[in-house]
Design an enzyme around this catalytic site. Structure first.
Site, PDB file in Angstrom:
ATOM      1  N   HIS A  77      -3.564 -68.166  45.937  1.00  0.00           N
ATOM      2  CA  HIS A  77      -3.948 -69.503  46.750  1.00  0.00           C
ATOM      3  C   HIS A  77      -2.964 -69.599  47.880  1.00  0.00           C
ATOM      4  O   HIS A  77      -2.217 -70.445  47.923  1.00  0.00           O
ATOM      5  CB  HIS A  77      -3.894 -70.462  45.903  1.00  0.00           C
ATOM      6  CG  HIS A  77      -4.742 -71.775  46.394  1.00  0.00           C
ATOM      7  ND1 HIS A  77      -5.997 -72.460  45.687  1.00  0.00           N
ATOM      8  CD2 HIS A  77      -4.760 -72.194  47.916  1.00  0.00           C
ATOM      9  CE1 HIS A  77      -6.342 -73.482  46.554  1.00  0.00           C
ATOM     10  NE2 HIS A  77      -5.534 -73.406  47.813  1.00  0.00           N
ATOM     11  N   ARG A  81      -3.407 -69.359  57.788  1.00  0.00           N
ATOM     12  CA  ARG A  81      -3.943 -69.942  58.768  1.00  0.00           C
ATOM     13  C   ARG A  81      -4.341 -69.153  60.288  1.00  0.00           C
ATOM     14  O   ARG A  81      -4.536 -69.755  61.339  1.00  0.00           O
ATOM     15  CB  ARG A  81      -2.567 -70.835  59.444  1.00  0.00           C
ATOM     16  CG  ARG A  81      -2.339 -72.055  58.547  1.00  0.00           C
ATOM     17  CD  ARG A  81      -3.176 -73.065  58.182  1.00  0.00           C
ATOM     18  NE  ARG A  81      -2.564 -74.171  57.468  1.00  0.00           N
ATOM     19  CZ  ARG A  81      -3.334 -74.642  56.399  1.00  0.00           C
ATOM     20  NH1 ARG A  81      -4.690 -74.123  56.008  1.00  0.00           N
ATOM     21  NH2 ARG A  81      -2.984 -75.675  55.614  1.00  0.00           N
ATOM     22  N   HIS A 198     -12.561 -75.739  44.542  1.00  0.00           N
ATOM     23  CA  HIS A 198     -11.646 -76.786  44.826  1.00  0.00           C
ATOM     24  C   HIS A 198     -12.560 -78.033  44.244  1.00  0.00           C
ATOM     25  O   HIS A 198     -13.460 -78.382  44.834  1.00  0.00           O
ATOM     26  CB  HIS A 198     -11.437 -76.896  46.429  1.00  0.00           C
ATOM     27  CG  HIS A 198     -11.073 -78.057  47.054  1.00  0.00           C
ATOM     28  ND1 HIS A 198      -9.914 -78.320  47.520  1.00  0.00           N
ATOM     29  CD2 HIS A 198     -11.208 -79.580  46.930  1.00  0.00           C
ATOM     30  CE1 HIS A 198      -9.406 -79.440  47.801  1.00  0.00           C
ATOM     31  NE2 HIS A 198     -10.412 -80.302  47.624  1.00  0.00           N
ATOM     32  N   ASP A 324      -0.850 -72.736  46.810  1.00  0.00           N
ATOM     33  CA  ASP A 324      -1.373 -73.585  47.766  1.00  0.00           C
ATOM     34  C   ASP A 324      -0.489 -73.905  48.755  1.00  0.00           C
ATOM     35  O   ASP A 324      -0.739 -74.948  49.497  1.00  0.00           O
ATOM     36  CB  ASP A 324      -2.097 -74.905  46.978  1.00  0.00           C
ATOM     37  CG  ASP A 324      -2.698 -75.612  47.914  1.00  0.00           C
ATOM     38  OD1 ASP A 324      -3.404 -74.950  48.997  1.00  0.00           O
ATOM     39  OD2 ASP A 324      -3.350 -76.546  47.479  1.00  0.00           O
TER      40      ASP A 324
END
Ligand code: DOR
Ligand code: ZN
Length: 454
Positions: A77, A81, A198, A324
């Site tokens: 995870h 970007r 999610h 994350d």
């Protein structure tokens, strides 16, 4: 000093055959020390065979005494970007952060601009990762077109693309529609895929800023109740079992989710789960500072949840740690709490945070760290060449760790383009001193450079 410059230099040589490396006296899995010879991208020999192996004659020797050798870490995870928010992170900067954190493979989340919802975009991210050459970048495909939750994306086209996508997620958003979630689970069964959810019932989190509880009441911030996560976890475990397909629960953050996942597993559902380093170490009391670096989705929770997550990771109810890693540009983080974007950096601090939360508390040993940060995530994500045993013939994807080092986190010293680490100024245990991808050092502490450069 561990250098990114070195990593770049090594990556430029990708393509040539790396010189053999003999790691002397490091402890695989923190157990008995052994020599390990890397040659031709693989582990050529382990133990007494290593130094008498023909390739050992011109190997560069790395002194591994006092160091722990683990299979290279794998992150299920990561937000890289690119494309779309290259001011926050790029495939190159995120790959450098990953290598410095001990990672040899990262799964790139599709909440980019445009979203990674077609074969074209996932192939672009995959190719960028290969060009950078510091970690294997495995794209995750979006479940729905544009991640807007209304129409299934072309999952099979992404699966059969050069990126060979097996994991799909709308992360950042929940696949809210139960029928669409059911169809997605059914669809990926055909090629052994998995839906990474999610879990957030958005009707219960409208306007939410932090965990709903005593601290949010005192601060007057709108709360994100634990049940918003648990309602979706329960629904999706039932759907996965009904359909006979694979569900992976992203960033589990509540004790109730742990109980639901344990029950689903006991019932035979194909459910796996991850926890982030920050949910293992930090609590919602961080919000008292009003520093938006602590704003994250799902939010930091009170200590009883943190303790339940630690126990679940130790006993296998939660399968793995996933960072994350969520870089955000300055203007999106250095603002008032309500306006700030959720998310925090994770790649370069994950191993140390896991050590602080799990090893120093006696809940995991180095074998356990290898299991939850390398073997299990590689298996869940379907990466055949990562998370493998440290044994002759296996791919040489490895990380070398100084277990007794302590270091102080400084945002400006991180390779990430963003600065939003919640660990600024904290002293943490354990440090990655070298990372090897297919036998080539992507990162190496200058103190290890006893011989010629690799
Ligand atoms: O805090 C978060 N940040 N949670 C998410 O689900 C998405 C992520 C991001 O992309 O910034
Ligand atoms: Zn998420």
């Amino acid at each position: 000093m561990t250098t990114f410059a070195a990593a770049q230099e090594f990556s430029e040589r990708e393509g040539g055959r790396p010189a053999p490396v003999l790691i002397r006296g490091a402890a695989p899995y923190g157990e008995d020390p052994a020599d390990v010879l890397l040659a031709g991208g693989r582990i050529a020999a382990v133990g007494v065979d290593a130094s008498v192996h023909p390739e050992a004659a011109d190997a560069e020797v790395v002194d591994g005494s006092g160091l722990v050798l683990l299979p290279g870490l794998v992150d299920l995870h990561t937000h890289l970007r690119e494309p779309g928010a290259e001011d926050a992170e790029t495939v190159a900067s995120g790959s450098a952060a990953a290598a410095l954190g001990g990672y040899t493979a990262v799964f790139a989340m599709p909440n980019t601009e445009p979203a990674a919802d077609t074969a074209g975009v996932v192939e672009q991210v995959f190719r960028l990762g290969r060009e950078v050459g510091l970690v294997d970048v495995q794209p995750i495909g979006a479940v729905t077109v544009g991640r807007n939750g209304s129409q299934l994306a072309e999952l099979a086209a992404m699966a059969s693309s050069a990126a060979r996508v097996r994991m799909f997620s709308d992360d950042g958003s929940c696949v809210a529609d139960p029928l669409l979630m059911r169809r997605a689970l059914e669809y990926v069964k055909a090629f052994g895929g998995v839906i990474a959810q999610h879990a957030e019932e958005v009707r219960l989190t409208a306007g939410a800023q932090m965990h709903e509880g005593v601290v949010s009441a005192r601060l007057g911030l709108a709360g994100w109740p634990a049940v918003a996560e648990e309602a979706i976890v329960a629904r999706d475990c039932l759907l996965a079992e009904h359909v006979g397909s694979r569900l992976h629960v992203c960033h589990v953050s509540t004790s109730g989710s742990v109980e639901l996942i344990a029950a689903a597993k006991a019932h035979g559902a194909s459910v796996t789960a991850e926890v982030t380093p920050h949910h293992l170490l930090l609590t919602d009391s961080r919000a008292e500072s009003y520093d938006p670096v602590n704003k994250v989705n799902p939010p930091l929770r009170p200590d009883p949840h943190v303790q339940a997550l630690r126990r679940a990771l130790a006993d296998g109810v939660i399968d793995c740690v996933a960072t994350d890693h969520a870089p955000h540009a300055r203007q999106d983080k250095e603002t008032e709490w309500a306006a700030a974007r959720p998310g925090m950096l994770g790649l370069e601090t994950a191993l140390s945070v896991v050590c602080a939360a799990m090893c120093e508390t006696g809940l995991l040993d180095w074998r356990g760290v290898a299991r939850v940060m390398s073997e299990n995530p590689a298996r869940i994500g379907g990466l055949a060449d990562h998370g493998r045993p440290i044994a002759a013939g296996e791919p040489a994807n490895l990380t070398l760790i100084n277990p007794s080092a302590r270091w102080t986190v400084r945002a400006e010293a991180l390779a990430s383009l963003s600065r939003n680490t919640p660990y600024e100024g904290m002293e943490l245990p354990a440090r990655v001193v070298a990372t090897f991808l297919r036998g080539r050092a992507t990162v190496r502490d200058a103190a290890l450079a006893a011989g010629a450069a690799v």
